[in-house]
Design a protein around this motif. Sequence first.
Motif, PDB file in Angstrom:
ATOM      1  N   LEU A  73       0.870  -1.179   0.000  1.00 22.79           N
ATOM      2  CA  LEU A  73       0.000   0.000   0.000  1.00 22.79           C
ATOM      3  C   LEU A  73       0.903   1.224   0.000  1.00 22.79           C
ATOM      4  N   GLY A  74       0.616   2.179  -0.874  1.00 21.99           N
ATOM      5  CA  GLY A  74       1.381   3.421  -0.895  1.00 21.99           C
ATOM      6  C   GLY A  74       0.457   4.614  -0.974  1.00 21.99           C
ATOM      7  N   PHE A  75       0.855   5.682  -0.302  1.00 22.42           N
ATOM      8  CA  PHE A  75       0.083   6.920  -0.414  1.00 22.42           C
ATOM      9  C   PHE A  75       0.971   8.130  -0.172  1.00 22.42           C
ATOM     10  N   ASP A  76       0.598   9.243  -0.836  1.00 15.89           N
ATOM     11  CA  ASP A  76       1.264  10.518  -0.601  1.00 15.89           C
ATOM     12  C   ASP A  76       0.655  11.136   0.635  1.00 15.89           C
ATOM     13  N   TRP A  77       1.499  11.724   1.468  1.00 16.49           N
ATOM     14  CA  TRP A  77       1.076  12.320   2.744  1.00 16.49           C
ATOM     15  C   TRP A  77       1.505  13.774   2.733  1.00 16.49           C
ATOM     16  N   GLY A  78       0.505  14.672   2.715  1.00 17.53           N
ATOM     17  CA  GLY A  78       0.802  16.106   2.671  1.00 17.53           C
ATOM     18  C   GLY A  78       1.471  16.481   1.368  1.00 17.53           C
ATOM     19  N   LYS A  79       2.232  17.581   1.389  1.00 19.77           N
ATOM     20  CA  LYS A  79       2.812  18.090   0.146  1.00 19.77           C
ATOM     21  C   LYS A  79       4.121  17.415  -0.239  1.00 19.77           C
ATOM     22  N   ASP A  80       4.780  16.722   0.671  1.00 13.47           N
ATOM     23  CA  ASP A  80       6.122  16.224   0.378  1.00 13.47           C
ATOM     24  C   ASP A  80       6.337  14.723   0.538  1.00 13.47           C
ATOM     25  N   TRP A  81       5.641  14.093   1.453  1.00 14.38           N
ATOM     26  CA  TRP A  81       6.013  12.743   1.876  1.00 14.38           C
ATOM     27  C   TRP A  81       5.252  11.653   1.133  1.00 14.38           C
ATOM     28  N   HIS A  82       5.871  10.479   1.115  1.00 12.09           N
ATOM     29  CA  HIS A  82       5.227   9.275   0.591  1.00 12.09           C
ATOM     30  C   HIS A  82       5.439   8.162   1.614  1.00 12.09           C
ATOM     31  N   LEU A  83       4.381   7.423   1.877  1.00 13.32           N
ATOM     32  CA  LEU A  83       4.451   6.288   2.786  1.00 13.32           C
ATOM     33  C   LEU A  83       4.149   5.015   2.022  1.00 13.32           C
ATOM     34  N   GLU A  84       4.916   3.977   2.319  1.00 14.99           N
ATOM     35  CA  GLU A  84       4.648   2.681   1.715  1.00 14.99           C
ATOM     36  C   GLU A  84       4.692   1.612   2.800  1.00 14.99           C
ATOM     37  N   PHE A  85       3.688   0.740   2.806  1.00 12.46           N
ATOM     38  CA  PHE A  85       3.647  -0.413   3.691  1.00 12.46           C
ATOM     39  C   PHE A  85       3.857  -1.644   2.808  1.00 12.46           C
ATOM     40  N   GLN A  86       4.902  -2.416   3.103  1.00  5.66           N
ATOM     41  CA  GLN A  86       5.191  -3.636   2.344  1.00  5.66           C
ATOM     42  C   GLN A  86       5.016  -4.841   3.262  1.00  5.66           C
ATOM     43  N   ASP A  92       2.604 -19.399   7.286  1.00  6.96           N
ATOM     44  CA  ASP A  92       1.155 -19.217   7.460  1.00  6.96           C
ATOM     45  C   ASP A  92       0.829 -18.343   8.664  1.00  6.96           C
ATOM     46  N   THR A  93       1.792 -18.222   9.597  1.00  8.21           N
ATOM     47  CA  THR A  93       1.520 -17.478  10.833  1.00  8.21           C
ATOM     48  C   THR A  93       2.493 -16.321  11.093  1.00  8.21           C
ATOM     49  N   THR A  94       3.363 -16.028  10.157  1.00  8.21           N
ATOM     50  CA  THR A  94       4.290 -14.901  10.338  1.00  8.21           C
ATOM     51  C   THR A  94       4.356 -14.060   9.072  1.00  8.21           C
ATOM     52  N   THR A  95       4.435 -12.745   9.282  1.00 10.36           N
ATOM     53  CA  THR A  95       4.468 -11.780   8.185  1.00 10.36           C
ATOM     54  C   THR A  95       5.515 -10.720   8.488  1.00 10.36           C
ATOM     55  N   GLU A  96       6.327 -10.409   7.492  1.00  6.74           N
ATOM     56  CA  GLU A  96       7.273  -9.306   7.626  1.00  6.74           C
ATOM     57  C   GLU A  96       6.587  -8.030   7.143  1.00  6.74           C
ATOM     58  N   PHE A  97       6.639  -6.998   7.973  1.00  4.59           N
ATOM     59  CA  PHE A  97       6.059  -5.695   7.635  1.00  4.59           C
ATOM     60  C   PHE A  97       7.177  -4.669   7.549  1.00  4.59           C
ATOM     61  N   THR A  98       7.191  -3.895   6.460  1.00  7.16           N
ATOM     62  CA  THR A  98       8.169  -2.821   6.305  1.00  7.16           C
ATOM     63  C   THR A  98       7.439  -1.522   5.999  1.00  7.16           C
ATOM     64  N   LEU A  99       7.783  -0.487   6.738  1.00  4.79           N
ATOM     65  CA  LEU A  99       7.271   0.859   6.509  1.00  4.79           C
ATOM     66  C   LEU A  99       8.399   1.684   5.902  1.00  4.79           C
ATOM     67  N   ILE A 100       8.114   2.388   4.813  1.00  2.00           N
ATOM     68  CA  ILE A 100       9.097   3.277   4.185  1.00  2.00           C
ATOM     69  C   ILE A 100       8.477   4.669   4.114  1.00  2.00           C
ATOM     70  N   HIS A 101       9.117   5.615   4.765  1.00  2.00           N
ATOM     71  CA  HIS A 101       8.651   7.005   4.776  1.00  2.00           C
ATOM     72  C   HIS A 101       9.676   7.822   3.993  1.00  2.00           C
ATOM     73  N   SER A 102       9.309   8.273   2.786  1.00  2.16           N
ATOM     74  CA  SER A 102      10.239   8.975   1.893  1.00  2.16           C
ATOM     75  C   SER A 102       9.744  10.391   1.603  1.00  2.16           C
ATOM     76  N   GLY A 103      10.550  11.132   0.836  1.00  7.49           N
ATOM     77  CA  GLY A 103      10.186  12.493   0.446  1.00  7.49           C
ATOM     78  C   GLY A 103      10.854  13.562   1.291  1.00  7.49           C
ATOM     79  N   TRP A 104      11.930  13.207   1.964  1.00  9.34           N
ATOM     80  CA  TRP A 104      12.611  14.126   2.866  1.00  9.34           C
ATOM     81  C   TRP A 104      13.592  15.020   2.121  1.00  9.34           C
ATOM     82  N   ASP A 105      13.600  16.313   2.442  1.00  7.40           N
ATOM     83  CA  ASP A 105      14.517  17.286   1.846  1.00  7.40           C
ATOM     84  C   ASP A 105      14.958  18.246   2.953  1.00  7.40           C
ATOM     85  N   ALA A 106      16.239  18.283   3.214  1.00  4.89           N
ATOM     86  CA  ALA A 106      16.770  19.105   4.314  1.00  4.89           C
ATOM     87  C   ALA A 106      16.470  20.592   4.143  1.00  4.89           C
TER      88      ALA A 106
END
Length: 142
Positions: A73-86, A92-106
């Motif tokens: 699942l991916g979505f843009d958050w506000g004007k700059d960020w993007h979130l992705e859930f992988q 059958d009973t275990t799942t790896e979940f990864t969150l990626i929060h991108s769009g950062w600019d100093a």
Amino acid sequence: MNTEETLQDIRKTIVLQAPIDKVWKTVATSEGIASWWMPNTFVAVVGKQFILHAAQFGDSPCIVTDIEPPYRLGFDWGKDWHLEFQLKQLSDTTTEFTLIHSGWDANTMTEFGQPHSIIHSIMNGGWDSIVQDKLPSIVEQS
């Protein structure tokens, strides 16, 4: 001259003791997202706009950009960020979940007037707590 200074994506991965379909329902439905992160008006439709109710920071507009049930699942958050859930089924009973929060600019400020460089550090720690503590407490106990 390029003044853009990209900050590293925030990436958090955890192995959850739950089947992938159960994890998907927790991270890709409005009720599920509200249970471990924040209240929202999320609807799982690409192109659909929704709101994250971010407490003291106010409401944040978002738009769904990617859905691949039950893996991504991916979505843009506000004007700059993007979130992705992988999600990755490990058994059958275990799942790896990864969150990626991108769009950062100093050199960019958030909608609420804070520099990305400051908020990146705060969010990095916040995601640790949310992904490592809150999400498993919801997924593995329900």
